[in-house]
Design an enzyme around this catalytic site. Sequence first.
Site, PDB file in Angstrom:
ATOM      1  N   ASP A 153       9.523   2.860  -0.600  1.00 45.00           N
ATOM      2  CA  ASP A 153       8.539   3.567   0.215  1.00 45.00           C
ATOM      3  C   ASP A 153       8.779   3.194   1.681  1.00 45.00           C
ATOM      4  O   ASP A 153       8.463   2.090   2.115  1.00 45.00           O
ATOM      5  CB  ASP A 153       7.126   3.180  -0.247  1.00 45.00           C
ATOM      6  CG  ASP A 153       6.029   3.878   0.561  1.00 45.00           C
ATOM      7  OD1 ASP A 153       6.352   4.565   1.559  1.00 45.00           O
ATOM      8  OD2 ASP A 153       4.847   3.722   0.195  1.00 45.00           O
ATOM      9  N   LYS A 157       4.683   9.107   8.562  1.00 44.32           N
ATOM     10  CA  LYS A 157       4.435   8.524   9.878  1.00 44.32           C
ATOM     11  C   LYS A 157       5.414   9.032  10.959  1.00 44.32           C
ATOM     12  O   LYS A 157       5.251  10.145  11.413  1.00 44.32           O
ATOM     13  CB  LYS A 157       4.368   6.996   9.754  1.00 44.32           C
ATOM     14  CG  LYS A 157       3.182   6.606   8.820  1.00 44.32           C
ATOM     15  CD  LYS A 157       2.699   5.192   8.918  1.00 44.32           C
ATOM     16  CE  LYS A 157       1.358   5.027   8.213  1.00 44.32           C
ATOM     17  NZ  LYS A 157       1.388   4.411   6.898  1.00 44.32           N
ATOM     18  N   TYR A 192       0.856  -1.183   0.000  1.00 47.25           N
ATOM     19  CA  TYR A 192       0.000   0.000   0.000  1.00 47.25           C
ATOM     20  C   TYR A 192       0.896   1.238   0.000  1.00 47.25           C
ATOM     21  O   TYR A 192       1.859   1.314   0.768  1.00 47.25           O
ATOM     22  CB  TYR A 192      -0.884   0.007   1.250  1.00 47.25           C
ATOM     23  CG  TYR A 192      -1.769   1.218   1.396  1.00 47.25           C
ATOM     24  CD1 TYR A 192      -2.837   1.425   0.526  1.00 47.25           C
ATOM     25  CD2 TYR A 192      -1.529   2.158   2.389  1.00 47.25           C
ATOM     26  CE1 TYR A 192      -3.655   2.549   0.657  1.00 47.25           C
ATOM     27  CE2 TYR A 192      -2.349   3.275   2.532  1.00 47.25           C
ATOM     28  CZ  TYR A 192      -3.412   3.462   1.669  1.00 47.25           C
ATOM     29  OH  TYR A 192      -4.211   4.560   1.809  1.00 47.25           O
TER      30      TYR A 192
HETATM   31  C1  LIG Z   1       0.663   4.840   5.567  1.00 48.12           C
HETATM   32  C2  LIG Z   1       1.376   4.589   4.296  1.00 48.12           C
HETATM   33  C3  LIG Z   1       1.269   5.424   3.176  1.00 48.12           C
HETATM   34  C4  LIG Z   1       0.260   6.532   3.111  1.00 48.12           C
HETATM   35  O1  LIG Z   1       0.500   7.526   4.040  1.00 48.12           O
HETATM   36  P1  LIG Z   1      -0.702   8.505   4.439  1.00 48.12           P
HETATM   37  O2  LIG Z   1      -0.050   9.511   5.317  1.00 48.12           O
HETATM   38  O3  LIG Z   1      -1.722   7.661   5.131  1.00 48.12           O
HETATM   39  O4  LIG Z   1      -1.235   9.084   3.180  1.00 48.12           O
HETATM   40  C5  LIG Z   1       2.084   5.195   2.093  1.00 48.12           C
HETATM   41  N1  LIG Z   1       2.955   4.173   2.080  1.00 48.12           N
HETATM   42  C6  LIG Z   1       3.085   3.326   3.116  1.00 48.12           C
HETATM   43  C7  LIG Z   1       4.081   2.233   3.057  1.00 48.12           C
HETATM   44  C8  LIG Z   1       2.295   3.489   4.253  1.00 48.12           C
HETATM   45  O5  LIG Z   1       2.381   2.614   5.268  1.00 48.12           O
END
Ligand SMILES: *Cc1c(COP(=O)(O)O)cnc(C)c1O
Length: 443
Positions: free
Chosen positions: A250, A278, A151
């Site tokens: 990511d 995060k 994701y």
């Molecule tokens: C949480 C997450 C996102 C999206 O971040 P948001 O701040 O919720 O838009 C993208 N990539 C990864 C790996 C994530 O865990």
Amino acid sequence: MTATQPGTALDSASVAAFARAQEVIPGGVNSPVRAFRSVGGTPRFIARAKGPYLYDVDGNELVDLICSWGPMLLGHAHPEVLDAVMSAAQHGTSYGAPTEAEVDLAAAIIDRTPVEMVRLVSSGTEATMSVLRLARGITGRDKIVKFAGCYHGHVDSLLVSAGSGVATLAIPGSPGVTEATTADTIVCEYNDRAAVREAFATYGDQIACLITEAAAGNMGVVPPGVEDGAGFNTFLAEICREHGALFISDEVMTGFRVTASGQFGLDGVVPDLMTFGKVMGGGFPAAAFGGRAELMHSLAPVGGVYQAGTLSGNPVASAAGATTLRLATPEVYAHVDRAAALLQREVADALGKVGVPHVIQTVGNMFSVFFVGEDVEAVPDYATASTQVTARYAAFFHSMLDAGVYLPPSAYESWFLSSAHDDRALDRVVSALPAAAAAAAEV
Ligand SMILES: *Cc1c(COP(=O)(O)O)cnc(C)c1O
């Protein structure tokens, strides 16, 4: 289900809040998984949080094993983070002009990771969306490769599902995402090197970039596998290089969480571009993407790839983020690693005693418990993760919640801990496990 001490039976306030929320917010939530749809029941509305605990609107104290889905590495309402936030806010909360606070945060990210420059944004979604545009702008190519079960936020071109095994051209995974948008997205199963080779053999000269979670955490925790001594990320970096595509890691979830320098701290693979979020926001909306200066200089105003944001580099969020990174010392990671290892042992023990088949997988201090069948020894990809008996997780989840432990309300998520999870909080989790394991065994 009987609530064990200290009971947290759902009272009127969360029910009333949820009813009111559903009148004004679709499903009553601003992010779907919060709604408890996959475990059933009514979501707890949170009134406040401190250290390892959430307090719901009924006054129940819950040991938090989500930590806002990762960000709260230091626990909730850490005094030094709060001080930084308060003093930043007193000087005004947004200017739409550059500040030194955002330079401090950018420098802190660069210190801990292989990127040379970053651009700050407000969410992980914005980071991945922007980094794809940058990769396409730099390479002049259209196609992207991603993995099933990874994701990257709700970016249209990344919201896709796919058949298993071999690389397939993606079909949209949500109404409103057009076929044209996802036509350039190629999806492979995670850890499937043959599928990636096939994708590059077929489309190599059209592929702008490959994006992967540095270690998968959004299908449950699935570490990058090692084959013949080479890690999956090493393989991906190499195949991208061979074909002139950019390798994007990511680290929105893993960055500054699984080690001080994220998954990079575990495997040392240097990507072309990276995304963060995060933990680096310290509980505020802040995220980033970065890479080599030569690549990042393709962004406006230096280069032609446009990207912007009214609240990007917000001074309050930057203060919270920079302070969190400064306080994320080796001792913090050592504590969280120990706590995670302890819980994994205790969960395995509790489930083992009542004969519930499961697999526990970990990346640094992130881990998840897959309620898969007896014959499954490891979960390398989404296809395997999807074989979970999710009803078993739901029973486990609700038993834990009744006992005052707040797990992720989905079987496809990582559990998160913080440096504030002390013996009292961990004991509470451990003492809730036998009943939860028994509940799972009954399914
Ligand atoms: C949480 C997450 C996102 C999206 O971040 P948001 O701040 O919720 O838009 C993208 N990539 C990864 C790996 C994530 O865990």
